[in-house]
Design a protein around this motif. Structure first.
Motif, short mmCIF file in Angstrom:
data_model
loop_
_atom_site.label_atom_id
_atom_site.label_comp_id
_atom_site.label_asym_id
_atom_site.label_seq_id
_atom_site.Cartn_x
_atom_site.Cartn_y
_atom_site.Cartn_z
N ILE A 132 37.47 50.05 48.09
CA ILE A 132 36.29 50.38 47.44
C ILE A 132 36.12 50.88 46.12
N ASP A 133 36.92 51.94 46.09
CA ASP A 133 37.38 52.72 44.87
C ASP A 133 37.95 51.71 43.76
N ARG A 134 38.85 51.04 44.24
CA ARG A 134 39.60 50.26 43.38
C ARG A 134 38.85 49.01 42.78
N ALA A 135 37.72 48.64 43.67
CA ALA A 135 37.19 47.56 43.37
C ALA A 135 35.82 48.03 42.29
N ILE A 136 35.47 49.20 42.22
CA ILE A 136 34.59 49.74 41.47
C ILE A 136 35.31 49.74 39.94
N ARG A 137 36.65 50.32 39.96
CA ARG A 137 37.17 50.62 38.60
C ARG A 137 37.57 49.09 38.22
N LEU A 138 37.85 48.21 38.95
CA LEU A 138 37.96 46.63 38.46
C LEU A 138 36.94 46.34 37.68
N LEU A 139 35.64 46.54 38.26
CA LEU A 139 34.42 45.86 37.63
C LEU A 139 34.11 46.59 36.37
N HIS A 140 34.83 47.70 35.88
CA HIS A 140 34.36 48.31 34.52
C HIS A 140 35.68 48.27 33.74
N GLU A 141 36.79 47.63 34.04
CA GLU A 141 37.81 47.32 33.00
C GLU A 141 37.56 46.78 31.91
#
Length: 220
Positions: A132-141
């Motif tokens: 989940i944390d990785r997905a959220i970071r990916l969203l705002h890369e």
């Protein structure tokens, strides 16, 4: 393939946003709506994965529409006030991009969304906190502030000075001719200045209907 619905009341801007989106690998525009009512119908009939949503629609605000949608959405709007941004994020917007913007700025956010979508697929099963944390970071890369790396401070200053001295908005071609640099180079520096808030970008429509980016000094 990620299916995209563009919701924008101005048909020319809608066409531009659709063209920008189609340039990004893995994305397909499945429809364009010019009102909230049309958007609701197309969401049912075309089943998009992502809606690119303007806030200023003739029959309903985009934020009000967003609150009723069960589909991912990114706001593409001229509404730059803090209240609108907060309301859109509270209603479920995954990202927020203020118009006008470059094709590269939209592509960055779409590519980031594609990575997020792949990580948290609607058909996926249980995921752990790390995922989940990785997905959220990916969203705002794709939310890149400032100018691209590798730019010359001297050239950047020359481009800024040319904008300040201009008596109106200038295109990349005009700045390139004035400074004796390549048009692509001028475009890259102008886009970087716009991202950093050191230039203001607008769109100019020619006889062909295709828009051209214009830039001017803030407050110009």
């Amino acid at each position: 393939m990620i299916r995209v619905l563009v919701v924008e009341d101005d048909f020319r801007v809608a066409r531009v946003h659709a063209e920008f989106t189609e340039r990004v690998a893995g994305f397909q525009v499945v429809g364009t709506a010019h009102s909230a009512a049309e958007a609701r119908d197309l969401i049912v009939s075309s089943n998009p994965d992502l809606v690119l949503l303007d806030n200023y629609l003739p029959d309903c605000s985009g934020i009000a529409l967003l609150a009723d949608l069960d589909v991912d959405a990114i706001m593409l709007t001229a509404a730059a006030d803090a209240a609108s941004v907060r309301a859109a994020l509270s209603a479920g917007a995954l990202n927020y991009l203020v118009k006008p913007f470059t094709a590269e700025q939209l592509a960055d956010r779409l590519s980031a969304y594609a990575r997020y979508h792949a990580r948290l697929s609607p058909t996926g099963g249980q995921v752990g906190q790390d995922e989940i944390d990785r997905a959220i970071r990916l969203l705002h890369e794709g939310d890149r502030p400032g100018a691209p790396k590798g730019q010359s401070a001297v050239t950047s200053r020359l481009v800024q000075d040319a904008l300040r001295a201009a008596d109106g908005p200038r295109s990349a071609a005009e700045i390139a001719a004035e400074l004796g640099i390549a048009r692509a180079t001028a475009q890259r520096y102008l886009a970087g200045l716009a991202q950093d808030g050191k230039a203001r970008m607008t769109l100019r429509y020619g006889a062909s209907g295709r828009p051209e980016h214009q830039y001017e000094a803030p407050g110009g």
